[in-house]
Scaffold this motif. Structure first.
Motif, PDB file in Angstrom:
ATOM      1  N   ASP A   1     -10.331  34.724 -21.673  1.00  0.00           N
ATOM      2  CA  ASP A   1     -11.188  34.883 -20.497  1.00  0.00           C
ATOM      3  C   ASP A   1     -12.671  35.003 -20.826  1.00  0.00           C
TER       4      ASP A   1
ATOM      5  N   SER B   1     -22.776  33.787 -20.713  1.00  0.00           N
ATOM      6  CA  SER B   1     -22.150  35.022 -21.182  1.00  0.00           C
ATOM      7  C   SER B   1     -23.200  35.830 -21.928  1.00  0.00           C
TER       8      SER B   1
ATOM      9  N   ARG C   1     -13.094  31.527 -15.052  1.00  0.00           N
ATOM     10  CA  ARG C   1     -14.412  31.067 -15.472  1.00  0.00           C
ATOM     11  C   ARG C   1     -15.385  31.229 -14.309  1.00  0.00           C
ATOM     12  N   THR C   2     -16.652  31.494 -14.656  1.00  0.00           N
ATOM     13  CA  THR C   2     -17.728  31.577 -13.679  1.00  0.00           C
ATOM     14  C   THR C   2     -18.821  30.620 -14.123  1.00  0.00           C
TER      15      THR C   2
ATOM     16  N   ASN D   1     -16.165  33.901 -20.864  1.00  0.00           N
ATOM     17  CA  ASN D   1     -16.750  32.867 -20.010  1.00  0.00           C
ATOM     18  C   ASN D   1     -17.461  31.835 -20.885  1.00  0.00           C
TER      19      ASN D   1
ATOM     20  N   THR E   1     -16.787  31.343  -9.085  1.00  0.00           N
ATOM     21  CA  THR E   1     -15.706  31.682 -10.015  1.00  0.00           C
ATOM     22  C   THR E   1     -14.458  30.914  -9.620  1.00  0.00           C
TER      23      THR E   1
ATOM     24  N   TYR F   1     -21.935  27.743 -18.108  1.00  0.00           N
ATOM     25  CA  TYR F   1     -21.064  28.897 -18.305  1.00  0.00           C
ATOM     26  C   TYR F   1     -21.893  29.877 -19.128  1.00  0.00           C
TER      27      TYR F   1
END
Length: 175
Positions: free
Chosen positions: A95, A61, A114-115, A97, A154, A59
């Motif tokens: 939200d 970010s 989530r991606t 990630n 995602t 994950y």
């Protein structure tokens, strides 16, 4: 990280978090103040370095994502960042990630997004396995993803409070 020099700091953190274990070497619950610990005590758990070198998915970010998160929880504004917050996309703090999911004051239903990024050299298929906290219903959509090498996927996690007591922490897992 010398093994993956192109990974971002958050990808490295994600790899450590998602491969950590929540038990001792003997397979027993981690202890805290004479009782079984919770994620509030041990976070993601004990980091297992060899496992973190091959997490499969991470994950990720960026700094911009974290600034948007800081704005969403009202923290950047406290240090004079109101103008910066106006330039960033508004997000729900849940939200961000991040490998864990935190929702404050869940009284009904909340959906988080989530991606994940595949950090292996092969296309991989994953099926969600959920251990829902008592008194909640959790659904992952889609519950199966296929991710090419270096690719992303995602998904949404829909969490509904059913009978869980209000104003108490509950813990579950998504594997």
């Amino acid at each position: 990280n010398q093994k993956y020099p192109k990974w971002s700091p958050m990808a490295i953190k994600s790899a450590m978090m998602t491969t950590a274990r929540q038990t001792t070497d003997a397979g027993k619950p981690i202890q805290w103040a004479g009782g079984d610990a919770t994620p509030l005590n041990f976070g993601s758990g004990e980091v297992v370095p060899p496992r973190s070198y091959d997490p499969g998915l991470v994950y990720d970010s960026s700094a911009r994502d974290w600034l948007a998160y800081a704005c969403a929880i009202g923290q950047l504004q406290l240090v004079g960042g109101s103008a910066d917050c106006a330039k960033l996309p508004a997000i729900d703090p849940s939200d961000l990630n991040y490998p864990s999911i935190g929702i404050g004051k869940l009284v009904g239903v909340q959906t988080v997004t989530r991606t994940v990024t595949n950090v292996t050299k092969s296309a991989m298929q994953y099926r969600a396995q959920v251990e829902a906290p008592a008194g909640t219903a959790v659904k992952v959509v889609p519950d199966k993803i296929t991710v090419r090498p270096g690719g992303t996927a995602t998904f949404k996690v829909i969490i509904a409070r059913t009978t869980a007591p209000l104003n108490e922490y509950t813990f579950g897992s998504l594997t």
